[in-house]
Structures are given as C-alpha cells and as structure tokens.
Design an enzyme around this catalytic site. Sequence first.
Site, short mmCIF file in Angstrom:
data_model
loop_
_atom_site.label_atom_id
_atom_site.label_comp_id
_atom_site.label_asym_id
_atom_site.label_seq_id
_atom_site.Cartn_x
_atom_site.Cartn_y
_atom_site.Cartn_z
N HIS A 121 0.84 -1.20 0.00
CA HIS A 121 0.00 0.00 0.00
C HIS A 121 0.88 1.25 0.00
N ASP A 173 6.45 21.50 -26.60
CA ASP A 173 6.38 20.16 -26.00
C ASP A 173 7.44 20.10 -24.92
N TRP A 223 7.16 0.04 3.74
CA TRP A 223 7.60 0.72 2.51
C TRP A 223 9.01 1.27 2.67
N SER A 278 13.00 6.15 -14.13
CA SER A 278 11.92 6.93 -14.74
C SER A 278 11.85 8.33 -14.15
N SER A 279 11.91 8.40 -12.81
CA SER A 279 11.82 9.71 -12.16
C SER A 279 12.98 10.60 -12.56
N HIS A 328 13.09 11.78 3.35
CA HIS A 328 12.48 13.03 3.73
C HIS A 328 12.29 13.98 2.54
N GLU A 374 11.78 13.10 -0.27
CA GLU A 374 10.69 12.47 -1.00
C GLU A 374 9.33 12.99 -0.56
N TYR A 400 8.61 15.86 0.50
CA TYR A 400 8.40 17.20 -0.09
C TYR A 400 8.23 17.12 -1.59
N SER A 458 -1.30 27.27 -5.40
CA SER A 458 -0.93 28.65 -5.66
C SER A 458 -1.46 29.16 -6.99
N HIS A 514 14.92 12.87 11.69
CA HIS A 514 13.75 12.95 12.58
C HIS A 514 12.88 11.70 12.46
N HIS A 515 13.17 10.85 11.47
CA HIS A 515 12.47 9.58 11.40
C HIS A 515 13.17 8.52 12.26
N THR A 543 7.08 26.97 5.47
CA THR A 543 5.77 26.42 5.14
C THR A 543 4.68 27.37 5.63
N LYS A 603 4.03 30.10 3.23
CA LYS A 603 3.14 29.72 2.14
C LYS A 603 1.67 29.82 2.57
N ARG A 661 1.90 1.16 14.78
CA ARG A 661 1.51 0.95 13.39
C ARG A 661 2.02 -0.40 12.92
C1 HEA Z 1 0.86 8.35 -0.58
C2 HEA Z 1 -0.34 8.32 -0.43
C3 HEA Z 1 -1.24 7.49 0.41
C4 HEA Z 1 -2.59 7.47 0.21
C5 HEA Z 1 -3.39 8.22 -0.83
C6 HEA Z 1 -3.12 6.59 1.22
C7 HEA Z 1 -4.48 6.33 1.36
C8 HEA Z 1 -5.04 5.58 2.38
N1 HEA Z 1 -4.35 4.92 3.38
FE1 HEA Z 1 -2.35 4.84 3.58
N2 HEA Z 1 -0.33 4.76 3.79
C9 HEA Z 1 0.60 5.41 3.03
C10 HEA Z 1 0.33 6.30 2.01
C11 HEA Z 1 -0.95 6.60 1.51
N3 HEA Z 1 -2.10 6.08 2.00
C12 HEA Z 1 1.93 5.06 3.44
C13 HEA Z 1 3.24 5.59 2.85
C14 HEA Z 1 1.78 4.16 4.50
C15 HEA Z 1 2.89 3.50 5.32
C16 HEA Z 1 3.13 2.12 4.86
C17 HEA Z 1 4.08 1.41 5.79
O1 HEA Z 1 3.85 1.42 7.01
O2 HEA Z 1 5.06 0.86 5.29
C18 HEA Z 1 0.35 4.01 4.69
C19 HEA Z 1 -0.20 3.20 5.69
C20 HEA Z 1 -1.56 3.12 5.96
C21 HEA Z 1 -2.12 2.48 7.11
C22 HEA Z 1 -1.32 1.84 8.23
C23 HEA Z 1 -1.10 0.41 7.96
C24 HEA Z 1 -0.28 -0.22 9.01
O3 HEA Z 1 0.45 0.46 9.73
O4 HEA Z 1 -0.38 -1.44 9.11
C25 HEA Z 1 -3.48 2.59 7.00
C26 HEA Z 1 -4.43 2.07 7.99
O5 HEA Z 1 -5.50 2.48 8.09
C27 HEA Z 1 -3.76 3.30 5.79
C28 HEA Z 1 -5.03 3.61 5.33
C29 HEA Z 1 -5.27 4.36 4.18
C30 HEA Z 1 -6.60 4.62 3.69
C31 HEA Z 1 -7.89 4.15 4.31
C32 HEA Z 1 -6.44 5.39 2.56
C33 HEA Z 1 -7.56 5.94 1.69
O6 HEA Z 1 -7.33 7.29 1.41
C34 HEA Z 1 -7.68 5.15 0.44
C35 HEA Z 1 -8.95 5.49 -0.24
C36 HEA Z 1 -9.39 4.36 -1.11
C37 HEA Z 1 -9.43 4.43 -2.43
C38 HEA Z 1 -9.04 5.63 -3.13
C39 HEA Z 1 -9.79 3.23 -3.25
C40 HEA Z 1 -11.11 3.33 -3.93
C41 HEA Z 1 -11.48 1.98 -4.35
C42 HEA Z 1 -12.50 1.28 -3.84
C43 HEA Z 1 -13.49 1.80 -2.87
C44 HEA Z 1 -12.62 -0.14 -4.18
C45 HEA Z 1 -13.65 -0.39 -5.16
C46 HEA Z 1 -13.29 -1.64 -5.78
C47 HEA Z 1 -13.55 -1.93 -7.04
C48 HEA Z 1 -14.24 -1.00 -7.93
C49 HEA Z 1 -13.12 -3.26 -7.55
N4 HEA Z 1 -2.58 3.62 5.18
C1 HEA Z 2 3.54 15.19 1.89
C2 HEA Z 2 4.21 14.62 2.78
C3 HEA Z 2 4.69 15.17 4.08
C4 HEA Z 2 4.85 16.47 4.50
C5 HEA Z 2 4.59 17.75 3.75
C6 HEA Z 2 5.36 16.39 5.84
C7 HEA Z 2 5.65 17.51 6.62
C8 HEA Z 2 6.27 17.47 7.85
N1 HEA Z 2 6.57 16.34 8.57
FE1 HEA Z 2 6.12 14.42 8.02
N2 HEA Z 2 5.98 12.53 7.36
C9 HEA Z 2 5.51 12.12 6.15
C10 HEA Z 2 5.07 12.94 5.12
C11 HEA Z 2 5.10 14.33 5.18
N3 HEA Z 2 5.48 15.09 6.23
C12 HEA Z 2 5.51 10.69 6.05
C13 HEA Z 2 5.06 9.86 4.84
C14 HEA Z 2 6.00 10.21 7.26
C15 HEA Z 2 6.15 8.78 7.74
C16 HEA Z 2 7.10 7.94 6.99
C17 HEA Z 2 7.09 6.55 7.56
O1 HEA Z 2 7.66 6.35 8.63
O2 HEA Z 2 6.50 5.67 6.91
C18 HEA Z 2 6.31 11.40 8.04
C19 HEA Z 2 6.85 11.34 9.32
C20 HEA Z 2 7.29 12.45 10.02
C21 HEA Z 2 8.09 12.37 11.21
C22 HEA Z 2 8.61 11.10 11.86
C23 HEA Z 2 7.59 10.50 12.73
C24 HEA Z 2 8.03 9.20 13.26
O3 HEA Z 2 8.11 8.23 12.49
O4 HEA Z 2 8.34 9.15 14.44
C25 HEA Z 2 8.32 13.67 11.60
C26 HEA Z 2 9.12 14.05 12.79
O5 HEA Z 2 9.65 15.06 12.89
C27 HEA Z 2 7.68 14.54 10.64
C28 HEA Z 2 7.69 15.92 10.68
C29 HEA Z 2 7.18 16.75 9.69
C30 HEA Z 2 7.27 18.21 9.73
C31 HEA Z 2 7.84 19.03 10.83
C32 HEA Z 2 6.70 18.64 8.56
C33 HEA Z 2 6.60 20.08 8.14
O6 HEA Z 2 6.97 20.24 6.81
C34 HEA Z 2 5.21 20.64 8.34
C35 HEA Z 2 5.22 22.14 8.24
C36 HEA Z 2 3.85 22.74 8.27
C37 HEA Z 2 3.27 23.39 9.29
C38 HEA Z 2 3.93 23.52 10.61
C39 HEA Z 2 1.88 23.95 9.18
C40 HEA Z 2 1.76 25.30 8.57
C41 HEA Z 2 2.53 26.35 9.24
C42 HEA Z 2 2.00 27.46 9.80
C43 HEA Z 2 0.55 27.77 9.77
C44 HEA Z 2 2.95 28.43 10.36
C45 HEA Z 2 2.88 28.69 11.81
C46 HEA Z 2 3.37 27.56 12.58
C47 HEA Z 2 4.27 27.61 13.59
C48 HEA Z 2 5.22 28.69 13.82
C49 HEA Z 2 4.33 26.47 14.53
N4 HEA Z 2 7.05 13.76 9.70
CU CU Z 3 10.51 13.52 7.25
#
Ligand code: HEA
Ligand code: HEA
Ligand code: CU
Lengths: 286, 534, 366
Positions: free
Chosen positions: B85, B114, B150, B177-178, B261, B263, B265, B276, B310-311, B336, B339, B458
């Site tokens: 997933h 293009d 993942w 590809s990327s 990380h 990634e 962003y 925007s 931080h991860h 951020t 923005k 999790r």
């Molecule tokens: C990048 C984008 C992304 C998106 C869009 C989503 C979307 C969703 N994610 Fe997830 N998720 C991740 C990225 C994302 N996730 C990542 C990176 C992890 C961590 C993996 C890891 O731990 O390694 C994670 C892990 C994760 C977990 C934790 C699993 C675990 O720790 O064991 C869960 C649990 O609830 C979850 C739930 C969902 C749900 C409910 C949605 C929903 O938004 C999805 C909505 C559903 C649809 C869009 C499908 C529509 C289709 C149907 C309704 C079926 C119909 C069928 C037919 C027509 C045949 N996600």
């Molecule tokens: C689109 C993807 C995305 C984005 C944008 C971010 C944004 C941020 N993430 Fe997140 N992060 C993930 C995707 C993302 N993250 C994913 C996928 C994981 C889990 C990976 C895994 O383990 O599977 C993760 C996990 C993750 C962790 C590790 C958690 C853990 O595993 O223990 C941390 C810890 O620092 C973190 C921090 C942040 C911070 C500080 C930002 C900042 O960029 C956020 C900044 C934004 C704001 C703060 C809000 C707006 C700001 C204001 C309104 C200004 C005023 C605010 C103040 C002065 C406070 N993220």
């Molecule tokens: Cu990070």
Amino acid sequence: MSSHSAKAPYYFVPGPSQWPILGGVTLLLTMFGASAWVNGITWGMYLNFAGIFLTLVVLYKWFGDAISESEAGQYSARVDVSFRWSMSWFIFSEVMFFGAFFGALFYARSISMPWLADLDHKVLWPDFAAQWGNTGPAGTIEAFKTMTPFPIPTINTALLLTSGVTLTIAHHALREGQRAKTAIWLFATILLGAVFMGFQAFEYIEAYSELNLKLTSGIYGSTFFMLTGFHGFHVTMGAIMLSVVLYRVLRGDFTAEHHFAFEGAAWYWHFVDVVWLGLYVVVYWL
Amino acid sequence: MSNTAVDHAHDHSHGHDDHSHDEPHGWRRYLLATNHKVIGNLYLIFAFTMLMAGGVMALLIRSELFQPGLQYMQPEFFNQLTTMHGLVMVFGAIMPAFVGFANWMIPLQIGASDMAFARMNNFSFWLMPPAAILLMASFWVPGGATAAGWTLYAPLSTQMGPGMDMAIFAIHIMGASSIMGSINIITTILNMRAPGMTLMKMPMFCWTWLITAYLLIAVMPVLAGAITMTLTDRHFGTSFFNAAGGGDPVMYQHIFWFFGHPEVYIMILPAFGIVSQIVPAFARKPLFGYASMVYATSSIAILSFIVWAHHMFTTGMPVTAQLFFMYATMLISVPTGVKVFNWVATMWKGSMTFETPMLFAVGFIFVFTMGGFTGLILAVTPIDIQLQDTYYVVAHFHYVLVAGSLFALFAGYYYWSPKWTGFMYNETRGKIHFWGSLILFNITFFPMHFLGLAGMPRRYADYPAQFTDFNMIATIGAFGFGLMQVYFLLAVVIPCIKGGKAAPAKPWDGAEGLEWTVPSPAPFHTFEEPPVVK
Amino acid sequence: AVKDSQGGPAVLEMNLQTPATQIAEQIYSLHNLMLVICLVIFVAVFSVMFYSILKHRKSVGHKAATFHESTTVEILWTIVPFIIVIGMALPATKTLVSMKDTSNADITIKTTGMQWKWGYDYLKGEGEGISFLSTLKTPRTQVGAPGVKPTEARGDNYLMEVDNEVFVPVNKKIRLITTANDVIHSWSIPAFGVKQDAIPGFVRDTWFKVDKIGVYRGLCSELCGKEHAFMPIVVNVVSDADYKKWVDTKKKEMAANADDPSKVWTVDELKQRGEKVYAANCVACHQANGKGVPGAFPALDGSAVVNGEKAAQTAILLNGKAGMPAWKATLSDTEIAAVITYTRNNWSNKAAENIVQPAEVLAARK
Ligand code: HEA
Ligand code: HEA
Ligand SMILES: [Cu+2]
Ligand code: CUA
C-alpha cells in the site's frame, strides 16, 4: 548559429517512436530475469541476458534515430542547449549515486566501527578492536589483507589523469577541425581507459587470490568492491560512449561548432576521472 | 542562467519535420506517443489505476483492523498489504500523478511546444507499467510480496523472499523513470520558456516543479544506492547492514531517509504549486508575495536535506545529533507557514467564488495545516519518542498526503480538466465529491491521532481491545472515503471525458496564464511558434 | 465489553497514557503545550481565512483589491513563527537532555529483542545474573485466525500479557540496554515515556525511574516480521522488599532449571524436551507440520540438512544462516541438542544420525 540551425525547426519534436515502449518491455524482461536469477533460478539468467541484449538493441536503434536527426540538421541551437542541461543534470544524479556509496563508507568507518568497539558494546563483542580493514566483530569473516595504493591504483590514477589530458587535446583538435588528430587522441583516451580496466581486473584477481579480499570480506570488502566496481562500470560506460563518438568522428559527423555528442561524452569521462580521485584518496590512502 | 530569447528570432522557418505534425490515432497515439498531452494522460490514467489498487489494499488493511483478532488474513499477508500500500501509493499514485500534471501543464504554462525530450518523456512513462507489473506480480511469488514496510528497513528486508528482489528492481526502474522525467522537466523549464517569460514571471506550478525535479534528481539515486546495497547483502554476501561483518542496520536508515524526507516534499511541493495557481484565480486577485513563495519553496527544499534523522529519533543517536535534527525540522515550519499565510493573504479582500477547484484548494490549506502541525509536534524529539511508530504518525502523514497531495491533485483536476477534455465537469457532483471526501477523510484519519497518542503501534495486524472503537470509526470512514473516489471516477471523470457542457478557452474568469490562451480542449499541437510574454 | 487495562491504554483514551515517570510527565505537558500553541495559531490563521471567505466573496458583492505584496508583513510572519519555534524547542531540549542521561543507574538490565519475544539479562545491581525470556501469554484461542472464530473471551490485557514479567524496584533508576538477535525491534512502555529501538549487533540504552508501584505494559514498536503485534513488554514495578523476594525466587528457579551439559540423554527424553523448545522458538517460521512457508522459511520435514550430518545442522542452529537467527545466545546446549534430536525424529524424518547430545553442542560452540 551555424548552417545547422538555418533549416532546423524552432524546436524539434520527434514523431511517434516505438523505442521507448519497447525499451520498457525489454527492461521488464531484464529485471524479471534478474529477480529470478538472484534467487537461483537458471532461466532467470537467460532471461536477464536476453533482456539486456534487447535493451541494447533498442538503445542502438534509438540513438541511431537521434543521430540521423542530428545529421539531418533538425537540432537547432536551442536543442543543443537542452542536451547540455540534460547531460549536466544526469551527471549530477550520478554524483548523488556515488554519494550514497561514499556515504556508506564514511558512516561504516567513522561512526559504526568506533561504536562497535566502544565500552558499551563489550557486552556483545568483547574482543573487537576498531581498526579499519577488520574481519568484523563476530569473527565470521575470513582473514584478509587490505588494499594499498601502490603500485596499481597509483598507476591507474596516472592513466586516468593522462586520459583526461588526451581527451582535451582531442577536443581542441576537433574545434580546429583537424579530424585525424581528433581521432588519434580520442583513440588514445579510449586505450588508456581500457588499460585502466585491465589493471583493475588484475587488481581484483589479485585481491581474490593473494589477499583473500572478497565481496564477502565484511564491510571493508563490501565497500571496496562496491565503490571500485561501480566506478569500473562507469569507466566502461564512458569508454563505450567515447568509442561511439570515435566512430562518428571517423564517419565525419561532427563539425568544429556542432559536436555535442563529443562534449557530453567528454564531460562524463571527466566526471568518472574526478570520482576516481576521490576513490583513490578515500579507499586506498586513508 | 538561461539562454531564453537569444536566438528565437531568426529561426522561425516553417520547415518543420512533417511527421511531428500528423496527429496519430488509435493505439499508436498512446503506445508510441511523443506528445506531452498524450503522455500526460497516460500518467494520469496510470496513477489513478494505482490509486485504486493501493486503495483496495488500504481497505483490506482497514477491514482486518475493524476489530481486534485475526479475521481475514494472516499477519504476514497483512504486512505485505501495508508495505505494498505504501509503495504503490507513493511511487505509483502520487508521484506519477504529479508528473502527469507536469507533462500537461508545464509546456502550456511556459509557452513551449512540447517537453524538451519528447521521446525520452515517453520512455519515462513506459517504465512505470513494467515497474508496477513487477511490484504487483510479487504477490504471487513464493513467500509473497515484500513485507518489510515501505521503508524496507534492513535487516528485516534481508529475510524476505524473492518478492523483495522484485520490489528492489521495480524501484530501480521507477527511479530511472523519475530521474529521466525530472531531467526533462528541468530542461524544459530552463530552456524552453517563451520569450519574455523570465523565471520570476513563471507560474508557481512551474516553480514548484522545477524545485521538485531538482530534489528528485538529488535523492532518487541515493535510494537506488540504498536498495542496491540491500540487494548485495541479500544475495552476494556483503555486510553493509550486518553488524557481524562490521556493517550497521542503522546506516540503511540514514541512507533511506536522506532520500525519504526530501521524497515527502517531492510529494507536496507540486501540490503547493497547484494551490498557488487556484487560489488567486478564484480570489480574482494576484498571488500574494510571489517572490517570497519562491524563496519559501526553495528554503523548504534546502532544509529537507538536513532533517532526515527525525524519522530515527528512537534508534538512539547521540543527543547532539538529536538536537540538531529536531531544530532543523522545526525550522521547516517557518517557510511552510509563509506559504500558508500567503495563500490566506491572497484570499484576503479578494472577490471569491467557490467552484470545486477552489473548494479543494481551501480544503487543502485547512487540512494540510493540521497535518503540518502534527508534523511539528512529531519533530519535538521527546514527544516523537512517545509517538514514533504509532498511529499518530499514520494520521500525520495521511493528513499531509491524502488531504495534502491527493486533495491538491483533485483541485488541479477540476481546475484544468476543462482544458484537457474540452468539457466542463458537473459542478454539483464536484461539490458532492469535495464535501464527501473532506468529511469522510476526517472520519477515517482523525481518530488515528487518539489511537497513536494512546500507544497503538503501526503495522499491527492485531491490537489490544481498548483500541477497538476508534479503529471501527476509521474503517467505516475509509470505506466511505473509498466510495467517494469511485464516485469521482464514475460520476465526474468518465462523463466529463465523454461529453458535457463545452468549455470555453478560459472557463475561470480570474485565471491567468498562457494555458488559457489556447482553445479547450487544447489542440494536439500548441505554441509551435512561441508566444511573446510581456 | 473490554475495560481499561491496568498500566496500558484505557478504552477511548484520547491522550497520552497516564505518566508513571517524571520524564513521561514532562513529555505529557510538553505535548499539551505544543497542542495549545498549535491550536491557537490554527484558530488565529483560520479565523482570518474564514472571515475572508465569508466577507470577501463575490456573492456578497465584494470587489477584489489588487495588492499583492508587502515586505513588512512578510518579514513579520517569518520572524514571529521563528520565535515561536524557538520557544517550543527550549523546553524540549531540556527534557531531551535528561532523557539521554543514563548515568548512575541502580540496576542495569539488558534486553534482547528476538523474533518474537524479549530476553532479559540483569547485568548490574541487585538481581545481577537473573536472565529469562518473556513471551506473549494471550492464547491463540483468543486471537482466532482467518475463518476461525476465537473460542475464548478476550481479557482486558489482550496482547499485553507475558509469561515472565520484568520486575524492577520502585523509585530506582533502571538503565535498560537494548539489543537484538535478528532484526530491529523496539522496546517501549508508553507510561514510562520510553521507546528504544533494539538493533541487532549494536547496543543502545535508555532509562526509567518509576514513582508508582504497579504493572506497566507496552508493545514492540518496530516492524519485525509477522508476529510483530505479538511480542509485548510488561514491567512489574514493586516495592524494595517485594523485589528482593522476587530476586530470591528467580535465582532458585534458575538454579533448578540449569541443565548439566554433560548429562547423557536418551532419544525419547530429548524428543520430549525438544518438542517444547520447538513450540516455543521454531514453530512460528517452520510451522507445526515442519513444512515451513514456501519461499520464506524452509521446510524441516524432509530437509536435506535435518536428515544429513548433525554437525551441519548444529552449526546452523548455533550461528544462524540468512533469515535464521543464531540461537547460541538464547538456547542452552541441552535445548539445542533436544530440538535437533526432535526434528531428526519427527514428521517423516528418519535421520541416520538421530541424536545429538548436549556435550556435542557444547563442543561445537568452540
Ligand atoms: C501516498 C499516499 C497514500 C494514500 C493516498 C493513502 C491512502 C489511504 N491509506 Fe495509507 N499509507 C501510506 C500512504 C498513503 N495512503 C503510506 C506511505 C503508508 C505507510 C506504509 C508502511 O507502514 O510501510 C500508509 C499506511 C496506511 C495504514 C497503516 C497500515 C499499518 O500500519 O499497518 C493505514 C491504515 O488504516 C492506511 C489507510 C489508508 C486509507 C484508508 C487510505 C484511503 O485514502 C484510500 C482510499 C481508497 C481508495 C481511493 C480506493 C477506492 C477503491 C475502492 C473503494 C474499491 C472499489 C473496488 C472496485 C471497484 C473493484 N494507510
Ligand atoms: C507530503 C508529505 C509530508 C509532509 C509535507 C510532511 C511535513 C512534515 N513532517 Fe512528516 N511525514 C511524512 C510525510 C510528510 N510530512 C511521512 C510519509 C511520514 C512517515 C514515513 C514513515 O515512517 O512511513 C512522516 C513522518 C514524520 C516524522 C517522523 C515521525 C516518526 O516516524 O516518528 C516527523 C518528525 O519530525 C515529521 C515531521 C514533519 C514536519 C515538521 C513537517 C513540516 O513540513 C510541516 C510544516 C507545516 C506546518 C507547521 C503547518 C503550517 C505552518 C504554519 C501555519 C505556520 C505557523 C506555525 C508555527 C510557527 C508552529 N514527519
Ligand atoms: Cu521527514
Ligand atoms: Cu519485535 Cu516488532
């Protein structure tokens, strides 16, 4: 700019082409084969080789198309700039690729190794001493000898540095329109690269047979072979690129102004050179 | 920096090569495409398919988690689902969807005919299906798909079966590809802007993609390096991540997160770009603080390289390292925030209307900020040590990824689809999609904060019974949210491709940019003669 | 319905678990502080936005202004958040530094994560020398399986109960050293504010000092394979006197259980003993029927290694191989001898060398 861009379109956009999708298919075969092969399935090897071969065929055809478009004068000066940007960014991506392996070496050596030998870790590894080129704390690795900078790596350094010079001479010659001189110096460059690879192969054989230094020789062997092997692969790629360029020089493809293929390959070669210098210091000296 | 507008004047000859003009039809149009619009479509279709696939996996996960106990699957299959997933959503859905947008919009927005390398562009796309096939096929090999998460942490990843190797090779292909895609995008933006289109006049979407592409080129090779070392550890006896030979499992995490990380962003900056574009269009007021938006985006990108650990706060780093990564991470909130404030200031004293694109954009700002704040809370190391690897993290990243990236993609779809299809979508249905998604999204993921705070880890196939209630709510929400996306496909996208109200060249009166100067649908060839921007 | 677990999560718990250490308390208030600040900013920012959405819309006839920049406000909203962030980082720094200070501990315990249980060795302080394994106690009949309903009602500590709890005295600083045998695990007790990864081949440390007597529960918090959800952690914090008693009984128990590696066993004795060892350690991967999991875990039934030379099998058990962990640290000579003998005589296996004595294992260790 030159006579080329006079009849060239503003920006050439190639028409439909079968090579990209075929390349996708051949790469799928390659990787599928590789997955099977590394798991000890024999057909995997054949599939992998077939895939690589077909991918090369596709690339050959593809580059053939590109070269004829270039020769037909389709590439305006602006397209040329695109090529320059793309080659630069590609090399940047390669820098980062090497960065991952250099980073691994740095981390393993400067951070993990002292850790494994510190006081707390005596609980697990009472006898481990932090010395680079060790057989690992668990003692499961056969003893081996480490690499030294003399004589082969130093000779290789000299070879690659020289090849950089010969390549630059070839480039100057090309810019002055002296085709024969270009070809000779280009050939010399490729030859130096080939000798480099020969020495490298010799060094590997020696490592395996004399030093008992193998890919399986713990983190030292892992990083050594990964870094030098990956570099050697790049030298080979660079040499192939230069060979194609040499062929095109002999065919008379390039003009004094219009020869990006040459320059792109040259940049790549210089990049491979610089990486070697890094390797030479980090892997062999330190 | 760029060589635009130096030599366009004298080579306006019309000696175009003929075959670039005929518009291919049938299968050739797609399989052999070199046209950025066709390739954009391919990417979008691919991404949506993968969203469905990843979504079905998510729904299977949620079904198992509806109650404690093991109802539908063995834990090893559950772990495979979680891993796949994550991989499918990140590499198969979100990233290709943004690339699809880049393909469609960047040439149109900068007035280029293009992409810079049209053929390589197609190659970038046609590497995705093979990678997806490799990844999906791994479910059916002995031992099943990889189940190491993942993040593919070593040494768990060395224990996996052949499914792991297939995932590794799939990621290699997607990485290639990327990288090619990014080189294409950067080159297009740097070299193919219409005369007069200086970098600081470029639409924000192009800016964010320029920076994203740079991030991609910088980090995808690092990921490739990490998984290559995993591969050699698995099969060729190296000891990179094996302490017995002097290696270190934590080293894998450092290398992975150096990629990982940036990634995240990569998955949000293009979303910022889309938002925007949309906010000014519907506020009928220029984007507030254009220059500071550019600087903020760049700062985010630069900072993203020094926050990766931080991860890894619970791996036990020296305290100085923990402090450094905590401070650096918290700092990202500042750009951020800039923005967010700029968007609000753009709305301020505008003359706003709320068609679906604007709804999704506003929804994005609102819900993404919640996810940003939970990110900031996670950045505080002592709190992260409590929350790391709990559902709080799952909640955080779904707030930024689903309500962030995915909502921005929806917003962009509604905004630009008239240009793509030539038809207006149905506004009522768009609104239903928005409100349904917004509400159900929060029902799904908000309870996960509580679960995480209370300590539910999790990647758990089964959990202590005290966590049951919130899990039930989340599961119900997830099915609803999934259905909303099916609704989006069946009631919005497909009808709109087939027909509907014809879209004018510029359907939004507040919209600006070159893309609105060409007819809707955008003809096969646009801007063969570059427009002049004043 | 399920009730709150003691020392674990409560039903419908919406915040961090009740702290039992000063560190956890600091984390608790740190989190509250962060939550409040973030909420205030959130409300401030979005009340502006929603005000604007309500008032500055076309349908109420608002005309768009044309301003699009102001260096003053932009500097302002860069500096102010910056200052806020610093304000947040200061208390966090203080807590973090004290979390990392593992010096001057009263008792040092080493814990080893393994697929899928925890091993404990009391290294220093009162109780030194005690060592035991701690596995999930919840029976599978409460968990159920796909298509099989659980036959037993779930208790309040479902998945959070173990056979051997860790005992520590109250109000003593306990230094915990973590390591692992196979893959990364993570030792965590939310009420202590402790979570520390256990990394194979490396040691890490953390500490806690509990102020309240009671039982505290945690769960493995790093994905470690299929039974990741089934290796909980339970710490029983007792008074000094009770701790002394526990140490005494534990030591006696260990002495009674210690095997003499020079004892010579019969095949049947070893088989009986080996069956237990197999059930506790091997069954998760190689399965009860010895068929393993194709592609992931090899079958033992009919295996060439199991039916071949005993020395080779002994070496694999001691030192591990690929996904197979090394058992030399976790199992005694007798246990290893027993489980090898068991596999060689069970299922369809009829190995020629059908018995391994503990003494042979001891010799193979060298
Ligand atoms: C990048 C984008 C992304 C998106 C869009 C989503 C979307 C969703 N994610 Fe997830 N998720 C991740 C990225 C994302 N996730 C990542 C990176 C992890 C961590 C993996 C890891 O731990 O390694 C994670 C892990 C994760 C977990 C934790 C699993 C675990 O720790 O064991 C869960 C649990 O609830 C979850 C739930 C969902 C749900 C409910 C949605 C929903 O938004 C999805 C909505 C559903 C649809 C869009 C499908 C529509 C289709 C149907 C309704 C079926 C119909 C069928 C037919 C027509 C045949 N996600
Ligand atoms: C689109 C993807 C995305 C984005 C944008 C971010 C944004 C941020 N993430 Fe997140 N992060 C993930 C995707 C993302 N993250 C994913 C996928 C994981 C889990 C990976 C895994 O383990 O599977 C993760 C996990 C993750 C962790 C590790 C958690 C853990 O595993 O223990 C941390 C810890 O620092 C973190 C921090 C942040 C911070 C500080 C930002 C900042 O960029 C956020 C900044 C934004 C704001 C703060 C809000 C707006 C700001 C204001 C309104 C200004 C005023 C605010 C103040 C002065 C406070 N993220
Ligand atoms: Cu990070
Ligand atoms: Cu052990 Cu998870």
